[in-house]
Every structure is written in structure tokens, then in C-alpha cells.
Write a protein that holds these residues in place. Structure first.
Motif, PDB file in Angstrom:
ATOM      1  N   GLY A  43       0.821  -1.198   0.000  1.00 41.07           N
ATOM      2  CA  GLY A  43       0.000   0.000   0.000  1.00 41.07           C
ATOM      3  C   GLY A  43       0.858   1.252   0.000  1.00 41.07           C
ATOM      4  O   GLY A  43       1.993   1.250  -0.465  1.00 41.07           O
ATOM      5  N   GLY A  44       0.301   2.307   0.554  1.00 42.46           N
ATOM      6  CA  GLY A  44       1.005   3.580   0.532  1.00 42.46           C
ATOM      7  C   GLY A  44       0.980   4.163  -0.872  1.00 42.46           C
ATOM      8  O   GLY A  44       0.194   3.767  -1.730  1.00 42.46           O
TER       9      GLY A  44
ATOM     10  N   GLY B  57       6.704  -1.895   0.924  1.00 43.00           N
ATOM     11  CA  GLY B  57       7.279  -0.557   0.953  1.00 43.00           C
ATOM     12  C   GLY B  57       8.084  -0.416   2.236  1.00 43.00           C
ATOM     13  O   GLY B  57       8.227  -1.362   3.012  1.00 43.00           O
ATOM     14  N   LEU B  58       8.600   0.785   2.451  1.00 42.75           N
ATOM     15  CA  LEU B  58       9.414   1.036   3.639  1.00 42.75           C
ATOM     16  C   LEU B  58       9.021   2.378   4.227  1.00 42.75           C
ATOM     17  O   LEU B  58       9.051   3.395   3.541  1.00 42.75           O
TER      18      LEU B  58
ATOM     19  N   THR C 295       7.381  -1.964   7.636  1.00 41.33           N
ATOM     20  CA  THR C 295       7.026  -2.484   6.331  1.00 41.33           C
ATOM     21  C   THR C 295       5.733  -3.259   6.485  1.00 41.33           C
ATOM     22  O   THR C 295       5.427  -3.743   7.582  1.00 41.33           O
ATOM     23  N   ALA C 296       4.938  -3.325   5.427  1.00 41.20           N
ATOM     24  CA  ALA C 296       3.534  -3.725   5.563  1.00 41.20           C
ATOM     25  C   ALA C 296       2.981  -2.875   6.705  1.00 41.20           C
ATOM     26  O   ALA C 296       3.172  -1.659   6.720  1.00 41.20           O
TER      27      ALA C 296
ATOM     28  N   ARG D  69      -4.583  -1.256  11.983  1.00 40.34           N
ATOM     29  CA  ARG D  69      -4.131  -1.859  10.743  1.00 40.34           C
ATOM     30  C   ARG D  69      -4.367  -3.357  10.777  1.00 40.34           C
ATOM     31  O   ARG D  69      -4.344  -3.968  11.863  1.00 40.34           O
TER      32      ARG D  69
ATOM     33  N   ARG E   8      13.386  11.366   1.211  1.00 36.68           N
ATOM     34  CA  ARG E   8      13.057  11.258   2.637  1.00 36.68           C
ATOM     35  C   ARG E   8      13.271   9.836   3.155  1.00 36.68           C
ATOM     36  O   ARG E   8      13.290   9.606   4.362  1.00 36.68           O
TER      37      ARG E   8
HETATM   38  C1  6PG Z   1       0.816   1.146   4.103  1.00 38.17           C
HETATM   39  C2  6PG Z   1       1.945   0.352   3.535  1.00 38.17           C
HETATM   40  C3  6PG Z   1       3.223   0.780   4.182  1.00 38.17           C
HETATM   41  C4  6PG Z   1       3.941   1.567   3.121  1.00 38.17           C
HETATM   42  C5  6PG Z   1       5.035   2.416   3.702  1.00 38.17           C
HETATM   43  C6  6PG Z   1       5.620   3.337   2.621  1.00 38.17           C
HETATM   44  O1  6PG Z   1      -0.286   0.614   4.266  1.00 38.17           O
HETATM   45  O2  6PG Z   1       1.053   2.370   4.310  1.00 38.17           O
HETATM   46  O3  6PG Z   1       1.767  -0.938   3.453  1.00 38.17           O
HETATM   47  O4  6PG Z   1       4.034  -0.270   4.640  1.00 38.17           O
HETATM   48  O5  6PG Z   1       4.479   0.667   2.147  1.00 38.17           O
HETATM   49  O6  6PG Z   1       4.461   3.197   4.725  1.00 38.17           O
HETATM   50  O7  6PG Z   1       4.581   4.173   2.180  1.00 38.17           O
HETATM   51  P1  6PG Z   1       4.835   5.248   0.992  1.00 38.17           P
HETATM   52  O8  6PG Z   1       5.056   4.437  -0.236  1.00 38.17           O
HETATM   53  O9  6PG Z   1       3.539   6.027   0.933  1.00 38.17           O
HETATM   54  O10 6PG Z   1       6.024   6.048   1.389  1.00 38.17           O
END
Ligand code: 6PG
Length: 251
Positions: A44-45, A143-144, A150-151, A179, A201
């Protein structure tokens, strides 16, 4: 045997998205050739949006046989599916509304439900989908977060240390919300993991995760370091801005 790790730095967000889409298409082709199905867990994100848009484009090498793709999520915010913060909604807007993936192949975490019930229901759905000794998720996209999550496995969270359940719900103080997340039990059973990280960032946390001292076991401090599929590969696709601190040693 611990899995392998590969890090690739791309010039910018667009080339990162193109490389990620090509990598996902290649994983899908290999899985479908081997087992007739590709099981992918979306992250996500914001970062993966452009990658999903590339996958939705009908042209080129990223064209997938969507009828043989099973779509999961690595985590979800506990909001309704049409909420602006919903990872499901982002994936639909960028990808799933534009490709012919059967509705039955889309396995949504029910963010609108009571969190623990949503986690338990999702685990049941995944245990049904991943029956049999050979069944596992072919590719987990991750993502990170700037603090190493992550997650929705956040520093100091209980879900990070879960050793039995595949999916858990957790209140996350740093985002002031609930979450639902896959745990490391499931993530580390995947065939491959693909981290997508973009932007200046993230440069410091990328350095800390990739070049900092690796904790023994799931570190409470840097959850992303605990992603290590025993029989798989962890691949990092990062853009130049996110990789700007790599190789500069610890300060
Ligand atoms: C979520 C994601 C989360 C995301 C990181 C990075 O639900 O927000 O799973 O782990 O991958 O927060 O988010 P960005 O890509 O928006 O920087």
C-alpha cells in the motif's frame, strides 16, 4: 539456508516503476508457467501507484494473464474500501479497475470490519487459498516507512513478533489507527519479496536497513530488516534519491 538479497538503484521514480512492473511480470510468467497461477501480495502507501499504473497499461512486456493471477494485500488500513486511505482503493484506481482480473481472484482485507475479525477472516481465506505443501505466495510487494516499518509491521508492535498467525490486527499509535497486516510468518514463507522505495526522505532509513547492523531475529527497531524468506529472494528496487546515503558508512 537464508535467502538471497539484491539491491538495484534506478535513476528516478518512473524508471523504478518500469523496472518493478517488468519484475512483477517476469515473476508472474514464471509462476504461471510452473504452477498455472501467480499469487501476489500488493503493498500500500503511495510508492507502488506508478508501478500499478504501468502494469495496467495493455502494452509491452508487462502484460499479464490476469485470469491466472490471485491478488492479495500485505496490509490494509482499517477503513472502508472506498476511503481515500484504503490500500485496496489505491490498487483499484491504479490497476484492478483497468485489467481483467476476476473478482473472485481479488482477496481484499475487509478494513470496514472490526479489526481482529477482519484479520481472522483474512487468515482463513489465505489458508484456503494456500492449501497444499507447495502453495505459497509467489511475490510479496513491500514498501518502507521512514521509521523502518514495512507492511503494517511497526517498530515495537506485537505483530512483528508473531510466530504462529499469518495475519494480525494491531492499533498503531504512530499513525493513530488500526491496521491489518500479514506477519513475518507468512511474508517470510513467500517465494520472493520486492521492496519498492522512492524519494529522498527515505534515504536515511534505506541506509540503516540495508547497511546498518542486522539484528538477530525480528528487531523491534527495524522491522524491514526481519524480512528474509528462508527459501526466497529479497530484491530492493530503489530510486537514486532513496539510495543517496548508501555506501557512506555509518555516521
Ligand atoms: C501502508 C503500507 C506501508 C507503506 C510504507 C511506505 O499501508 O502504508 O503498506 O508499509 O508501504 O508506509 O509508504 P509510501 O510508499 O507512501 O512512502
Amino acid at each position: 539456508m537464508t535467502g538471497r538479497r539484491a539491491v538495484e538503484v534506478l535513476p528516478d521514480g518512473d524508471t523504478l516503476a518500469a523496472a518493478a512492473a517488468a519484475r512483477i511480470a517476469a515473476a508472474a510468467e514464471a509462476a504461471i508457467r510452473a504452477r498455472g497461477v501467480f499469487i501476489v501480495a500488493l503493498s500500500g502507501g503511495e510508492t507502488p501507484r506508478r508501478t500499478y499504473q504501468r502494469l495496467a497499461e495493455a502494452s509491452g512486456t508487462t502484460r499479464l494473464p490476469w485470469s491466472q493471477v490471485q491478488v492479495l494485500w500485505g496490509d490494509e488500513r482499517c477503513v472502508p474500501p472506498d476511503h481515500p486511505d484504503s490500500n485496496y482503493r489505491m490498487a483499484c484506481d491504479a490497476l484492478l479497475d483497468h485489467v481483467a482480473v476476476p473478482a473472485a481472484n481479488i482477496h481484499r482485507m475487509r478494513g470496514e470490519d472490526e479489526p481482529a475479525a477482519a484479520a481472522s477472516r483474512y487468515e482463513g481465506e489465505l489458508r484456503e487459498l494456500l492449501r497444499g505443501p507447495a502453495a505459497r505466495i509467489d511475490l510479496v510487494l513491500l514498501g518502507l516507512g521512514a521509521e523502518g516499518h514495512t507492511a503494517s509491521l511497526f517498530p515495537g508492535g506485537a505483530a512483528l513478533h508473531e510466530t504462529r498467525r499469518w495475519v494480525m490486527a494491531e492499533y498503531v499509535p504512530v499513525v493513530s489507527g488500526w491496521r491489518v497486516t500479514q506477519t513475518l510468518v507468512l511474508i517470510n514463507a513467500a517465494a520472493d519479496v520486492l521492496f519498492l522505495v522512492s524519494g529522498a526522505r527515505k534515504a536515511d532509513i534505506v541506509r540503516r536497513v540495508l547497511e546498518g547492523p542486522a539484528g538477530s531475529g525480528p528487531p523491534a527497531e527495524l522491522p524491514a530488516q526481519a524480512v528474509a524468506p528462508a527459501r526466497g529472494t529479497v530484491r530492493w528496487l530503489i530510486d537514486r534519491d532513496a539510495g543517496a546515503e548508501l555506501g557512506k558508512g555509518s555516521r
